[in-house]
Design an enzyme around this catalytic site. Sequence first.
Site, short mmCIF file in Angstrom:
data_model
loop_
_atom_site.label_atom_id
_atom_site.label_comp_id
_atom_site.label_asym_id
_atom_site.label_seq_id
_atom_site.Cartn_x
_atom_site.Cartn_y
_atom_site.Cartn_z
N GLU A 97 2.58 20.60 25.23
CA GLU A 97 1.53 19.44 25.07
C GLU A 97 -0.10 19.75 25.65
OE1 GLU A 97 2.25 16.81 23.14
OE2 GLU A 97 0.16 16.74 23.17
N GLU A 139 -8.99 19.99 13.41
CA GLU A 139 -8.92 20.82 12.02
C GLU A 139 -7.78 21.82 11.80
OE1 GLU A 139 -12.94 19.19 10.08
OE2 GLU A 139 -12.97 21.43 11.18
N HIS A 154 -14.16 30.61 13.02
CA HIS A 154 -14.22 29.72 14.32
C HIS A 154 -13.14 30.06 15.11
CE1 HIS A 154 -17.11 27.45 11.89
NE2 HIS A 154 -16.51 27.19 10.88
N HIS A 162 -21.43 27.39 8.00
CA HIS A 162 -21.18 27.03 9.29
C HIS A 162 -21.33 28.25 10.17
CE1 HIS A 162 -18.58 24.34 7.09
NE2 HIS A 162 -19.12 23.38 7.87
N ASP A 193 -19.73 27.85 1.23
CA ASP A 193 -19.84 26.64 1.46
C ASP A 193 -21.44 25.98 1.49
OD1 ASP A 193 -19.69 27.66 3.74
OD2 ASP A 193 -18.08 26.63 4.47
C1 SP5 Z 1 -14.32 28.12 7.48
C2 SP5 Z 1 -15.07 26.89 7.40
O1 SP5 Z 1 -15.86 26.66 6.38
N1 SP5 Z 1 -14.74 25.65 8.41
C3 SP5 Z 1 -15.38 24.56 8.14
C4 SP5 Z 1 -15.01 23.63 9.44
C5 SP5 Z 1 -15.87 22.46 9.03
N2 SP5 Z 1 -15.30 21.30 9.40
C6 SP5 Z 1 -15.98 20.16 9.13
C7 SP5 Z 1 -15.58 19.39 8.26
C8 SP5 Z 1 -16.13 18.17 8.15
C9 SP5 Z 1 -15.64 17.18 7.12
N3 SP5 Z 1 -16.26 15.96 6.93
C10 SP5 Z 1 -15.63 14.97 6.32
C11 SP5 Z 1 -16.27 13.90 5.58
C12 SP5 Z 1 -15.42 12.97 4.83
N4 SP5 Z 1 -16.00 12.05 4.38
ZN ZN Z 2 -17.74 27.06 6.49
#
Ligand code: SP5
Ligand code: ZN
Length: 341
Positions: A106, A117, A159, A196, A283
């Site tokens: 845990e 994520e 990441h 990112h 992205d």
């Molecule tokens: C590899 C890469 O591009 N990783 C990105 C990780 C970013 N995660 C943040 C995602 C935020 C999602 N927001 C959702 C909004 C729902 N309305």
């Molecule tokens: Zn990204």
Amino acid sequence: MDIIFSETQRQHRHRAVLYQGQMTDSYEAPERLDAILSALDAAALGPIVPPDEMDLAPIHAVHDEGMVAFLATAYARHAAGDASFEPVFPSFFPPPGQRRRPDTFEAQKGFYCVDMEVPIGPHTWEAARASAACAWTGAQRLLEGERYVYALCRPPGHHAGSDFMGGYCYLNNAAVAARALSKEGARIAIVDIDTHHGNGTQAIFYTDPDVWYGSLHADPRTTYPFFAGYADEVGAGRGEGTNRNLPLPRGTDDAEYLRALGSLLALVEAFDPRWVVVSAGFDAYVHDPVSTFAVTTEGFREAGRRIRGLQRPTLVVQEGGYHLPDLGANVLAFLEALEGS
Ligand code: SP5
Ligand code: ZN
């Protein structure tokens, strides 16, 4: 251009990720692979070949043994317990200064996973390993004399740090490739164009004088990964001066994105690497669901053309990019311009 791709990467599918206390769909889905493959296929960009057989040594050259063992066994340990919910999710995170390595499953979840994520399902380890193998194989092709190689990696990697995972990333594919290239004693530049900041890659090479890392990305004051990616992070120790971050404002368009890329590439020239690894996320695209940038397909094409201008053997490692209808076109535009076709 050789394209390295493994079918095994399809097997990892997030059932969901936790966002603001709710289970939501993840943008990081296997359909991303099909979007890219069909565009590359239609354009006949190059042969699509599976990765070479890779043992765990190239992964251990980047990642902590405890983290690799955790990732490899987490799902089986989870399934052997009384869990009623499929993916492995963390709940408890180490506070600052309390990063004591835990023995308990845990506690290990929150120790190695820095956010919600990176759920670990039944095939996550195999897919992450295959993704790393694609990048590592790409590095082998450069060492053998190829000029441009594209590693179609999924899950993405930038990441993931030596001992942490986050943001859809489990193993740092670009870092595995860079380490494989730097073993020959050569200097490497990693250019990260994903929207990112690649906090994992930065952390891995922060004190390494032979691996330069430069990134342009959304401002971490407002955007994931929040806790790294600031302009004052320049490397440390012998690596001081080999890290460069260019946070860009909301709404960044082709002109701004390319201007920032131009200043990164000038620094790459000054570093004079033997090899270039591109952490290629798409992205920053104007229609991307996670992005606040406004880069277009033509912007990505121009980015490819400018990186071609470095005139260095270059491995492109796929990172993010989530707008499925145009993802393939964006990747293709970038790669075509890179190889000058
Ligand atoms: C590899 C890469 O591009 N990783 C990105 C990780 C970013 N995660 C943040 C995602 C935020 C999602 N927001 C959702 C909004 C729902 N309305
Ligand atoms: Zn990204």
